[in-house]
Design a protein around this motif. Sequence first.
Motif, PDB file in Angstrom:
ATOM      1  N   TYR A  54      34.955  26.768  40.126  1.00  0.00           N
ATOM      2  CA  TYR A  54      34.734  26.899  41.752  1.00  0.00           C
ATOM      3  C   TYR A  54      33.783  27.951  41.911  1.00  0.00           C
ATOM      4  O   TYR A  54      32.730  27.813  42.430  1.00  0.00           O
ATOM      5  CB  TYR A  54      36.334  27.283  42.230  1.00  0.00           C
ATOM      6  CG  TYR A  54      36.052  27.694  43.788  1.00  0.00           C
ATOM      7  CD1 TYR A  54      36.305  26.802  44.617  1.00  0.00           C
ATOM      8  CD2 TYR A  54      36.021  29.066  44.102  1.00  0.00           C
ATOM      9  CE1 TYR A  54      36.098  27.137  46.018  1.00  0.00           C
ATOM     10  CE2 TYR A  54      36.155  29.663  45.264  1.00  0.00           C
ATOM     11  CZ  TYR A  54      36.177  28.480  46.277  1.00  0.00           C
ATOM     12  OH  TYR A  54      36.097  29.003  47.838  1.00  0.00           O
ATOM     13  N   MET A  55      33.825  29.181  41.004  1.00  0.00           N
ATOM     14  CA  MET A  55      32.796  30.155  41.274  1.00  0.00           C
ATOM     15  C   MET A  55      31.476  29.657  40.930  1.00  0.00           C
ATOM     16  O   MET A  55      30.408  30.304  41.360  1.00  0.00           O
ATOM     17  CB  MET A  55      33.437  31.466  40.796  1.00  0.00           C
ATOM     18  CG  MET A  55      34.656  31.785  41.299  1.00  0.00           C
ATOM     19  SD  MET A  55      34.684  32.212  43.058  1.00  0.00           S
ATOM     20  CE  MET A  55      33.437  33.497  43.029  1.00  0.00           C
ATOM     21  N   ILE A 261      46.277  43.516  39.522  1.00  0.00           N
ATOM     22  CA  ILE A 261      47.534  43.133  40.411  1.00  0.00           C
ATOM     23  C   ILE A 261      47.329  41.656  40.536  1.00  0.00           C
ATOM     24  O   ILE A 261      48.323  41.013  40.564  1.00  0.00           O
ATOM     25  CB  ILE A 261      47.379  43.748  41.502  1.00  0.00           C
ATOM     26  CG1 ILE A 261      47.952  45.222  41.786  1.00  0.00           C
ATOM     27  CG2 ILE A 261      48.406  43.112  42.671  1.00  0.00           C
ATOM     28  CD1 ILE A 261      49.400  45.325  41.310  1.00  0.00           C
ATOM     29  N   GLN A 262      46.039  41.139  40.804  1.00  0.00           N
ATOM     30  CA  GLN A 262      45.808  39.743  41.054  1.00  0.00           C
ATOM     31  C   GLN A 262      46.178  38.948  39.782  1.00  0.00           C
ATOM     32  O   GLN A 262      46.933  37.768  39.839  1.00  0.00           O
ATOM     33  CB  GLN A 262      44.359  39.414  41.419  1.00  0.00           C
ATOM     34  CG  GLN A 262      43.995  39.939  42.646  1.00  0.00           C
ATOM     35  CD  GLN A 262      44.817  39.610  43.969  1.00  0.00           C
ATOM     36  OE1 GLN A 262      45.527  38.269  43.840  1.00  0.00           O
ATOM     37  NE2 GLN A 262      45.320  40.304  44.887  1.00  0.00           N
ATOM     38  N   ALA A 263      45.824  39.566  38.599  1.00  0.00           N
ATOM     39  CA  ALA A 263      46.248  38.651  37.455  1.00  0.00           C
ATOM     40  C   ALA A 263      47.767  38.907  37.072  1.00  0.00           C
ATOM     41  O   ALA A 263      48.261  37.856  36.612  1.00  0.00           O
ATOM     42  CB  ALA A 263      45.568  39.628  36.166  1.00  0.00           C
ATOM     43  N   LEU A 264      48.702  39.764  37.452  1.00  0.00           N
ATOM     44  CA  LEU A 264      49.817  39.691  37.413  1.00  0.00           C
ATOM     45  C   LEU A 264      50.540  38.785  38.346  1.00  0.00           C
ATOM     46  O   LEU A 264      51.548  37.940  37.957  1.00  0.00           O
ATOM     47  CB  LEU A 264      50.479  40.974  37.576  1.00  0.00           C
ATOM     48  CG  LEU A 264      50.027  42.249  36.671  1.00  0.00           C
ATOM     49  CD1 LEU A 264      50.787  43.505  37.088  1.00  0.00           C
ATOM     50  CD2 LEU A 264      50.917  41.697  35.259  1.00  0.00           C
ATOM     51  N   TYR A 265      49.763  38.690  39.423  1.00  0.00           N
ATOM     52  CA  TYR A 265      50.302  37.378  40.579  1.00  0.00           C
ATOM     53  C   TYR A 265      50.101  36.054  39.854  1.00  0.00           C
ATOM     54  O   TYR A 265      50.893  35.367  40.127  1.00  0.00           O
ATOM     55  CB  TYR A 265      49.398  37.613  41.958  1.00  0.00           C
ATOM     56  CG  TYR A 265      49.818  38.897  42.801  1.00  0.00           C
ATOM     57  CD1 TYR A 265      50.964  39.347  42.822  1.00  0.00           C
ATOM     58  CD2 TYR A 265      48.889  39.276  43.750  1.00  0.00           C
ATOM     59  CE1 TYR A 265      51.428  40.369  43.560  1.00  0.00           C
ATOM     60  CE2 TYR A 265      49.091  40.379  44.419  1.00  0.00           C
ATOM     61  CZ  TYR A 265      50.448  40.708  44.507  1.00  0.00           C
ATOM     62  OH  TYR A 265      50.658  41.880  45.292  1.00  0.00           O
ATOM     63  N   ILE A 281      45.302  29.150  41.903  1.00  0.00           N
ATOM     64  CA  ILE A 281      44.900  29.810  43.262  1.00  0.00           C
ATOM     65  C   ILE A 281      44.219  30.859  43.064  1.00  0.00           C
ATOM     66  O   ILE A 281      43.091  31.339  43.588  1.00  0.00           O
ATOM     67  CB  ILE A 281      46.124  29.832  44.173  1.00  0.00           C
ATOM     68  CG1 ILE A 281      46.685  28.530  44.634  1.00  0.00           C
ATOM     69  CG2 ILE A 281      45.659  30.660  45.596  1.00  0.00           C
ATOM     70  CD1 ILE A 281      48.076  28.611  45.164  1.00  0.00           C
ATOM     71  N   GLN A 282      44.337  31.702  42.122  1.00  0.00           N
ATOM     72  CA  GLN A 282      43.931  33.018  41.966  1.00  0.00           C
ATOM     73  C   GLN A 282      42.420  32.986  41.170  1.00  0.00           C
ATOM     74  O   GLN A 282      41.766  34.016  41.411  1.00  0.00           O
ATOM     75  CB  GLN A 282      44.704  33.851  40.844  1.00  0.00           C
ATOM     76  CG  GLN A 282      46.353  34.211  41.492  1.00  0.00           C
ATOM     77  CD  GLN A 282      46.199  35.101  42.651  1.00  0.00           C
ATOM     78  OE1 GLN A 282      46.570  34.467  43.500  1.00  0.00           O
ATOM     79  NE2 GLN A 282      45.857  36.271  42.452  1.00  0.00           N
ATOM     80  N   LYS A 283      42.238  31.715  40.642  1.00  0.00           N
ATOM     81  CA  LYS A 283      40.765  31.630  40.168  1.00  0.00           C
ATOM     82  C   LYS A 283      39.649  31.518  41.360  1.00  0.00           C
ATOM     83  O   LYS A 283      38.586  31.586  41.069  1.00  0.00           O
ATOM     84  CB  LYS A 283      40.751  30.670  39.041  1.00  0.00           C
ATOM     85  CG  LYS A 283      40.896  29.335  39.943  1.00  0.00           C
ATOM     86  CD  LYS A 283      40.716  28.028  38.927  1.00  0.00           C
ATOM     87  CE  LYS A 283      40.883  26.793  39.487  1.00  0.00           C
ATOM     88  NZ  LYS A 283      41.073  25.677  38.484  1.00  0.00           N
ATOM     89  N   PRO A 288      38.459  38.568  39.798  1.00  0.00           N
ATOM     90  CA  PRO A 288      37.121  38.777  39.607  1.00  0.00           C
ATOM     91  C   PRO A 288      36.751  38.400  38.201  1.00  0.00           C
ATOM     92  O   PRO A 288      37.473  38.758  37.325  1.00  0.00           O
ATOM     93  CB  PRO A 288      36.776  40.015  39.998  1.00  0.00           C
ATOM     94  CG  PRO A 288      37.969  40.589  40.689  1.00  0.00           C
ATOM     95  CD  PRO A 288      39.176  39.747  40.392  1.00  0.00           C
ATOM     96  N   GLU A 289      35.652  37.630  37.900  1.00  0.00           N
ATOM     97  CA  GLU A 289      35.122  37.174  36.678  1.00  0.00           C
ATOM     98  C   GLU A 289      36.456  36.757  35.957  1.00  0.00           C
ATOM     99  O   GLU A 289      36.411  37.151  34.559  1.00  0.00           O
ATOM    100  CB  GLU A 289      34.661  38.508  35.921  1.00  0.00           C
ATOM    101  CG  GLU A 289      33.309  39.251  36.759  1.00  0.00           C
ATOM    102  CD  GLU A 289      32.212  37.930  36.452  1.00  0.00           C
ATOM    103  OE1 GLU A 289      32.007  37.322  35.829  1.00  0.00           O
ATOM    104  OE2 GLU A 289      31.218  38.306  37.443  1.00  0.00           O
TER     105      GLU A 289
END
Length: 398
Positions: A54-55, A261-265, A281-283, A288-289
Amino acid sequence: MENTKSQKKSYSTASSKSRARRKTKTDYYDYSLVAVIVLLTCFGLIMLYSTSSYMAQINYGSDMYFFKKQAIISVACIIMALIISRINYRILNRFSTALYVAALVLMALVKTPLGQSSHGAQRWLNLGPVQFQPAELAKIAIIVCLPYMIVHMGKKVRTLKGCMVLAVVGGGLALAAYVFTDNLSTAIIIFCITAGLIFVAHPDIKIFIIIAGVVIALAVIGVIFLNATVSVDGSGSFRLRRIMVWLHPEEYADSWGYQTIQALYAIGSGGFFGRGLGNSIQKLGSVPEAQNDMIFSIICEELGIFGGLIVLMLYAYLLYRLFVIAQNAPDMFGSLMVSGIFIHIALQVILNIAVVVNLMPNTGVTLPFISYGGTSIVFLMAEMGLALSVARQIKFEE
């Protein structure tokens, strides 16, 4: 009587021949190690594409931008590892000092105009068409140099002076990695490899247990002190910020703790079996990266805890094969060298996953064979080639 003597002589001759056969080298190749390396690499490429597509499409106009680069270098590196495995590893005895000096010189060059910055850190060396992180070479240098020194020191390695010499050699390379490339994580890994090899070579483990206990106690006291007295602001050291973010990630969720935090989510939302491959979804920019240090969080989001456990089982089997090779190596040099490779791989896996699940501060350590990075895969595959080279020299009883 003569017949009895003749029978004894015949039995003795047959027994000698049997012993000779048992000592003869067999044609052995550790295909199990090759298989788990290929499995991890292929799995890493699948997850890399899923994580980065995606990125990559947004930033580079091609969803396969990261995948193509990693796939090409991975295939080339597997071939390189197989070629290295056919070379007698003992030839490194002649080049151990040169390898150590080369690692020091190349890391020092990072501080010159040949050095190149990326993501705010100057750790790369630009030599025309070749760009790499010389700190990765330092890991192989210590894995080769220290076993060579230990073998030549003999019984002196048991003395305090011998241990101090080895510690200075390994610590010097770790310090150089920190000073010249500002890479604390690599410095820690080099130092831990040094300590691990001294531990393996030294017959008395009591002193190591005492030292480890003291270091852990001091670390705990330091963390408690920081937690009680220090607050993070924009003027603080970024390493101090990382420690405070590790202790209280929720307080910095919109700034320095955002990635954690986003990685834990991502891990939490994956559940046991995950959202499904490609459905993270988080990717989509939240982590980031994500294709680098945090790729394990996306693995857990898409494949769940089950997928994460499968990855850990693959690493466990890889380490098991390295352990078997180290235990059965034909000489001390080969055994210690594979032990160093074992320590290196184990450290990187533990440090990376510990960071992703917030068991320790962010270190910037990649997940072996899975995270994106050309330099990392080149030197990891070189280490695997050396391990396979040692395995080829193993003698088995028939």
